[in-house]
Design an enzyme around this catalytic site. Structure first.
Site, PDB file in Angstrom:
ATOM      1  N   ASP A 153      44.126  49.691  42.532  1.00 46.77           N
ATOM      2  CA  ASP A 153      45.341  49.451  43.320  1.00 46.77           C
ATOM      3  C   ASP A 153      46.182  48.296  42.784  1.00 46.77           C
ATOM      4  O   ASP A 153      47.287  48.057  43.272  1.00 46.77           O
ATOM      5  CB  ASP A 153      44.977  49.125  44.776  1.00 46.77           C
ATOM      6  CG  ASP A 153      44.634  50.363  45.592  1.00 46.77           C
ATOM      7  OD1 ASP A 153      44.886  51.484  45.091  1.00 46.77           O
ATOM      8  OD2 ASP A 153      44.123  50.209  46.709  1.00 46.77           O
ATOM      9  N   LYS A 190      49.479  46.843  51.503  1.00 50.11           N
ATOM     10  CA  LYS A 190      49.982  48.217  51.289  1.00 50.11           C
ATOM     11  C   LYS A 190      49.418  49.133  52.369  1.00 50.11           C
ATOM     12  O   LYS A 190      48.352  48.860  52.937  1.00 50.11           O
ATOM     13  CB  LYS A 190      49.612  48.744  49.901  1.00 50.11           C
ATOM     14  CG  LYS A 190      48.116  49.029  49.658  1.00 50.11           C
ATOM     15  CD  LYS A 190      47.699  50.477  49.815  1.00 50.11           C
ATOM     16  CE  LYS A 190      46.396  50.646  50.543  1.00 50.11           C
ATOM     17  NZ  LYS A 190      45.236  51.208  50.059  1.00 50.11           N
TER      18      LYS A 190
HETATM   19  P1  ATP Z   1      41.371  48.388  49.308  1.00 48.05           P
HETATM   20  O1  ATP Z   1      42.315  49.017  50.295  1.00 48.05           O
HETATM   21  O2  ATP Z   1      41.999  48.110  47.965  1.00 48.05           O
HETATM   22  O3  ATP Z   1      40.045  49.023  49.240  1.00 48.05           O
HETATM   23  P2  ATP Z   1      40.611  46.492  51.222  1.00 48.05           P
HETATM   24  O4  ATP Z   1      41.809  46.061  51.999  1.00 48.05           O
HETATM   25  O5  ATP Z   1      39.770  47.544  51.858  1.00 48.05           O
HETATM   26  O6  ATP Z   1      41.100  46.937  49.825  1.00 48.05           O
HETATM   27  P3  ATP Z   1      39.979  43.789  50.474  1.00 48.05           P
HETATM   28  O7  ATP Z   1      40.569  43.042  51.617  1.00 48.05           O
HETATM   29  O8  ATP Z   1      40.728  43.780  49.206  1.00 48.05           O
HETATM   30  O9  ATP Z   1      39.669  45.300  50.911  1.00 48.05           O
HETATM   31  O10 ATP Z   1      38.497  43.217  50.289  1.00 48.05           O
HETATM   32  C1  ATP Z   1      37.439  43.961  49.799  1.00 48.05           C
HETATM   33  C2  ATP Z   1      36.307  43.023  49.363  1.00 48.05           C
HETATM   34  O11 ATP Z   1      36.758  42.217  48.287  1.00 48.05           O
HETATM   35  C3  ATP Z   1      35.840  42.064  50.439  1.00 48.05           C
HETATM   36  O12 ATP Z   1      34.497  42.348  50.676  1.00 48.05           O
HETATM   37  C4  ATP Z   1      36.016  40.662  49.877  1.00 48.05           C
HETATM   38  O13 ATP Z   1      34.866  39.882  50.017  1.00 48.05           O
HETATM   39  C5  ATP Z   1      36.321  40.867  48.402  1.00 48.05           C
HETATM   40  N1  ATP Z   1      37.447  40.008  47.916  1.00 48.05           N
HETATM   41  C6  ATP Z   1      37.544  39.481  46.695  1.00 48.05           C
HETATM   42  N2  ATP Z   1      38.678  38.803  46.554  1.00 48.05           N
HETATM   43  C7  ATP Z   1      39.347  38.888  47.707  1.00 48.05           C
HETATM   44  C8  ATP Z   1      40.598  38.385  48.163  1.00 48.05           C
HETATM   45  N3  ATP Z   1      41.373  37.639  47.389  1.00 48.05           N
HETATM   46  N4  ATP Z   1      40.980  38.693  49.405  1.00 48.05           N
HETATM   47  C9  ATP Z   1      40.186  39.491  50.183  1.00 48.05           C
HETATM   48  N5  ATP Z   1      39.004  39.954  49.808  1.00 48.05           N
HETATM   49  C10 ATP Z   1      38.562  39.678  48.586  1.00 48.05           C
END
Ligand code: ATP
Length: 287
Positions: A139, A13
């Site tokens: 989210d 997203k």
């Molecule tokens: P958001 O925008 O919702 O904050 P994000 O894109 O910043 O998400 P994610 O990629 O979802 O962040 O990852 C955040 C943390 O979640 C990472 O530190 C990771 O170790 C952990 N995590 C747990 N499950 C997953 C997964 N399936 N894929 C990616 N990261 C994951």
């Protein structure tokens, strides 16, 4: 039909607008966000196991494969809530950069709920899956419903809106990992100088006005992330110089995206950024 193997796509997203209205007594921030999906997705493969267990594998070496993984938590939640005694082997083909502001983990959790609903023929409605998703992260309900939405509350109160005008999206993630909790923790909600104009973003989408949309993009978290990591601001400038018509940081960052209508422009920006950043993608908005 009885599925023994299910494939689900988990798209990333982006935020076209992200505003924080105030900090609530429960510690969460009251937000107002316009979110949409892009055609950059993880792929999840789920296979039924007779053994009552959840096994996760992934080619990505840098995400947890145990109960810390959001897909694992989604599988556990659905198993507990619907008393499923079977197990699942879940392979996660990770394409969305991690800790990037693209909700990769949340989208994996949503895809797991949808996939297991089919695999185990549970007949859970989308609305129920969105409710379950709330327990996994703010989210996740949006990732279950997809499309384009205005999110309020903690991000879980969703109003579906029209898709934005079709565009190319060039995404670039500088080589830093940003913790969403850290950025929200550093935000002083009462001292925000410039709130984005979410109403203008909504009007631009309603009117299918690409120029107005580009002019009204806004993310209040840029104030925090750009101060911590000046390279994110440099990346925004770089995108603009290369011809992006609208440029914004997504979520808490550090991914920056640029919008253009013409493929040739997207290519030029993509090629221009490749030397600067390893993680660069040129994709379409998901309609
Ligand atoms: P958001 O925008 O919702 O904050 P994000 O894109 O910043 O998400 P994610 O990629 O979802 O962040 O990852 C955040 C943390 O979640 C990472 O530190 C990771 O170790 C952990 N995590 C747990 N499950 C997953 C997964 N399936 N894929 C990616 N990261 C994951």
């Amino acid at each position: 039909m009885h599925f023994v193997r299910v494939l689900e796509k988990a798209p990333a997203k982006i935020n076209l607008s992200l505003d924080v209205l105030h900090k609530r007594p429960d510690g969460f921030h009251e937000v107002e966000m316009v979110m949409t999906m892009v055609d950059l997705a993880d792929r999840l493969e789920m296979q039924e196991l007779d053994r009552d267990t959840i096994i996760i594998s992934s080619q990505a070496g840098y995400i947890p494969l145990d109960e810390k993984n959001l897909a694992f938590q989604a599988a556990k939640l659905i198993k507990d809530r619907y008393e499923v005694r079977k197990g699942v082997y879940l392979h996660l083909d990770k394409k969305i950069p991690v800790a990037a502001g693209l909700a990769g983990g949340s989208s994996d959790a949503a895809a797991t709920l949808k996939g297991l609903n089919k695999l185990w023929r549970l007949g859970i409605s989308e609305a129920e899956m969105m409710k379950l998703g709330e327990e996994l992260g703010s989210d996740v309900p949006f990732c279950v419903s997809g499309g384009t939405a205005l999110a309020q509350g903690r991000g879980e109160k969703l109003t579906k809106i029209d898709a934005p005008p079709q565009a190319w999206v060039v995404l670039a993630k500088p080589p830093i990992n940003v913790s969403t909790a850290d950025v929200y923790g550093k935000l002083r909600a009462a001292e925000i100088r410039h709130h984005p104009n979410t109403q203008a973003v909504l009007a631009a989408i309603r009117n299918k006005d690409f120029e107005a949309l580009c002019g009204s993009l806004g993310n209040v978290l840029e104030e925090v992330t750009l101060e911590l990591y000046p390279e994110v601001g440099q990346l925004k400038d770089c995108m603009r110089k290369l011809g992006a018509e609208g440029v914004l940081m997504s979520g808490s960052g550090p991914t920056v995206f640029g919008l253009v209508t013409k493929e040739i422009k997207a290519e030029r920006i993509y090629n221009g950024l490749r030397g600067f950043c390893k993680d660069v993608y040129a994709v379409r908005l998901l309609m």
